[in-house]
Scaffold this motif. Structure first.
Motif, mmCIF file in Angstrom:
data_model
loop_
_atom_site.group_PDB
_atom_site.id
_atom_site.type_symbol
_atom_site.label_atom_id
_atom_site.label_comp_id
_atom_site.label_asym_id
_atom_site.label_seq_id
_atom_site.Cartn_x
_atom_site.Cartn_y
_atom_site.Cartn_z
ATOM 1 N N GLN A 1 0.241 -6.239 -2.942
ATOM 2 C CA GLN A 1 -0.166 -5.299 -2.086
ATOM 3 C C GLN A 1 -0.088 -5.934 -0.757
ATOM 4 O O GLN A 1 -0.540 -6.892 -0.656
ATOM 5 C CB GLN A 1 -1.396 -4.922 -2.232
ATOM 6 C CG GLN A 1 -2.053 -3.708 -1.325
ATOM 7 C CD GLN A 1 -1.176 -2.311 -1.565
ATOM 8 O OE1 GLN A 1 -1.085 -1.862 -2.775
ATOM 9 N NE2 GLN A 1 -0.995 -1.869 -0.373
ATOM 10 N N HIS A 2 0.498 -5.061 0.318
ATOM 11 C CA HIS A 2 0.364 -5.333 1.838
ATOM 12 C C HIS A 2 -1.083 -5.554 1.993
ATOM 13 O O HIS A 2 -1.752 -4.752 1.929
ATOM 14 C CB HIS A 2 0.900 -4.693 2.596
ATOM 15 C CG HIS A 2 1.293 -4.810 3.891
ATOM 16 N ND1 HIS A 2 0.338 -5.069 4.777
ATOM 17 C CD2 HIS A 2 2.533 -5.212 4.723
ATOM 18 C CE1 HIS A 2 0.855 -5.492 5.862
ATOM 19 N NE2 HIS A 2 2.237 -5.563 6.111
ATOM 20 N N VAL B 1 9.349 -6.317 2.669
ATOM 21 C CA VAL B 1 8.248 -5.062 2.376
ATOM 22 C C VAL B 1 8.664 -3.817 2.098
ATOM 23 O O VAL B 1 9.549 -3.479 2.753
ATOM 24 C CB VAL B 1 7.327 -5.279 4.012
ATOM 25 C CG1 VAL B 1 6.314 -4.143 3.859
ATOM 26 C CG2 VAL B 1 6.944 -6.753 4.405
ATOM 27 N N VAL C 1 3.585 -8.562 8.410
ATOM 28 C CA VAL C 1 4.080 -9.365 7.413
ATOM 29 C C VAL C 1 5.577 -9.529 7.432
ATOM 30 O O VAL C 1 6.306 -8.635 7.639
ATOM 31 C CB VAL C 1 3.759 -8.816 6.072
ATOM 32 C CG1 VAL C 1 4.277 -9.544 4.851
ATOM 33 C CG2 VAL C 1 2.299 -8.799 5.680
ATOM 34 N N SER D 1 9.473 -9.525 6.839
ATOM 35 C CA SER D 1 10.515 -8.890 5.923
ATOM 36 C C SER D 1 11.731 -9.110 6.281
ATOM 37 O O SER D 1 12.237 -8.804 7.490
ATOM 38 C CB SER D 1 10.212 -7.517 5.905
ATOM 39 O OG SER D 1 10.787 -6.708 4.919
ATOM 40 N N LEU E 1 2.226 0.040 1.524
ATOM 41 C CA LEU E 1 3.438 -1.059 1.471
ATOM 42 C C LEU E 1 2.793 -2.039 0.582
ATOM 43 O O LEU E 1 1.777 -2.404 0.433
ATOM 44 C CB LEU E 1 3.517 -1.569 3.035
ATOM 45 C CG LEU E 1 3.762 -0.735 4.221
ATOM 46 C CD1 LEU E 1 3.742 -1.329 5.426
ATOM 47 C CD2 LEU E 1 5.088 0.106 3.728
ATOM 48 N N ARG E 2 4.072 -2.727 0.011
ATOM 49 C CA ARG E 2 3.749 -3.663 -0.744
ATOM 50 C C ARG E 2 4.966 -4.807 -0.435
ATOM 51 O O ARG E 2 6.004 -4.566 -0.145
ATOM 52 C CB ARG E 2 3.820 -3.364 -2.354
ATOM 53 C CG ARG E 2 2.765 -2.533 -2.815
ATOM 54 C CD ARG E 2 2.960 -2.022 -4.256
ATOM 55 N NE ARG E 2 3.742 -0.686 -4.280
ATOM 56 C CZ ARG E 2 4.146 0.045 -5.484
ATOM 57 N NH1 ARG E 2 3.541 -0.342 -6.480
ATOM 58 N NH2 ARG E 2 4.621 1.144 -5.144
ATOM 59 N N VAL E 3 4.422 -5.965 -0.808
ATOM 60 C CA VAL E 3 5.281 -7.174 -0.410
ATOM 61 C C VAL E 3 6.040 -7.757 -1.605
ATOM 62 O O VAL E 3 5.360 -8.032 -2.501
ATOM 63 C CB VAL E 3 4.453 -8.263 0.349
ATOM 64 C CG1 VAL E 3 5.480 -9.406 0.604
ATOM 65 C CG2 VAL E 3 3.711 -7.928 1.230
#
Length: 291
Positions: free
Chosen positions: A55-56, A78, A113, A115, A62-64
């Motif tokens: 999870q971001h 991301v 984050v 990406s 958003l997720r990583v």
């Protein structure tokens, strides 16, 4: 009637396709309305596999993802797509890629984050209008393979405007016959393996007037998984012919029609009462058609 012909599909029936095919088809009476590629121009997209997903830390939607793209190190991307998951393979635009609409992929930060790329939907690649989620690929595709080459998206699609008397060209095989005649070639031989009938269920077929319908053939096929996924290569050929996939059974019958011009229809045996009768409608009779 407009018939869309995939040149790569046509090559399965004709040994040599001339470079001036469009002009020669038009001069032979099959007027070419236009020629386009199977997908708009893009580059830098490969097959990637999501191997980790968290999870971001600062965004609920958003997720990583850590994505294997066939390089020494995983790529961090991301993603906000609802269907992103560990283990899926998906078209992955790497940094430096240029997508349709001159959209350039660069190193970025999403809510803090890093990406380095983008996991793509079919719409983002100009393949179809599906933007509901990522374009999930078959698991047997090679990680790191160039996606455009893999799907032969530089395949040319020729649009032919057919006159009513040329219904014989409403199929790949029909057009292949004309190309063979134009170029002095032979259509490649096609041999279908004999399928032995092993089922015991039958439906009798009766034809009321053979002048209306000279022949109507049927076969009961058991053990069919109607929820099976249509292979990507078949979906692509249907799409390039202007047909949207609808499910494996409809897709197969449409595919056969497009390739050899033979109309087919799949009925659910359990829902067909009695035998098959081929006849004209009765006076005042009402029927329910497919909508």
């Amino acid at each position: 009637n407009i018939m869309k012909i995939s040149v790569s599909w046509l090559k399965e029936w004709i040994e040599t396709i001339p470079e001036d095919l469009s002009d020669r088809l038009t001069m032979a009476g099959l007027e070419v309305e236009g020629v386009a590629l199977a997908a708009p121009a893009f580059n830098g997209v490969v097959v990637g596999k999501v191997v980790e997903l968290v999870q971001h830390p600062d965004a609920d939607r958003l997720r990583v993802a850590q994505v294997d793209v066939g390089r020494d190190a995983l790529v961090q991307i991301v993603c906000g797509a609802p269907n992103v998951a560990v283990g899926i393979k998906v078209p992955t635009a790497l940094v430096g890629a240029v997508l349709p609409g001159d959209f350039k992929i660069k190193d970025a930060k999403l809510r803090g984050v890093a990406s380095s790329g983008m996991l793509c939907s079919a719409k983002e690649l100009g393949i179809n209008e599906d933007a509901s989620g990522l374009m999930i690929l078959a698991d047997d595709l090679a990680i790191g393979a160039d996606f455009r080459e893999l799907l032969d998206l530089d395949d040319e699609i020729i649009e032919i405007d057919l006159t009513p008397n040329r219904g014989d060209c409403l199929s790949i095989l029909g057009v292949a016959r004309d190309v063979a005649a134009i170029t002095g070639q032979e259509v490649k031989a096609f041999e279908a393996p004999v399928a032995v009938v092993e089922n015991t269920l039958t439906k009798a077929v009766t034809i009321e007037n053979t002048q209306d319908c000279p022949k109507y053939l049927g076969r009961v096929i058991e053990g069919v998984n109607q929820k099976a996924e249509t292979p990507l290569w078949m979906c692509e050929r249907l799409r390039r012919s202007g047909i949207r996939p609808h499910g494996i059974l409809v897709d197969i019958t449409n595919y056969v029609l497009l390739e050899i011009g033979q109309p087919l229809h799949a009925f659910d045996f359990a829902k067909v009462t009695g035998d098959i009768q081929v006849r004209r409608a009765k006076e005042g009779e009402k029927i329910t058609l497919i909508t």
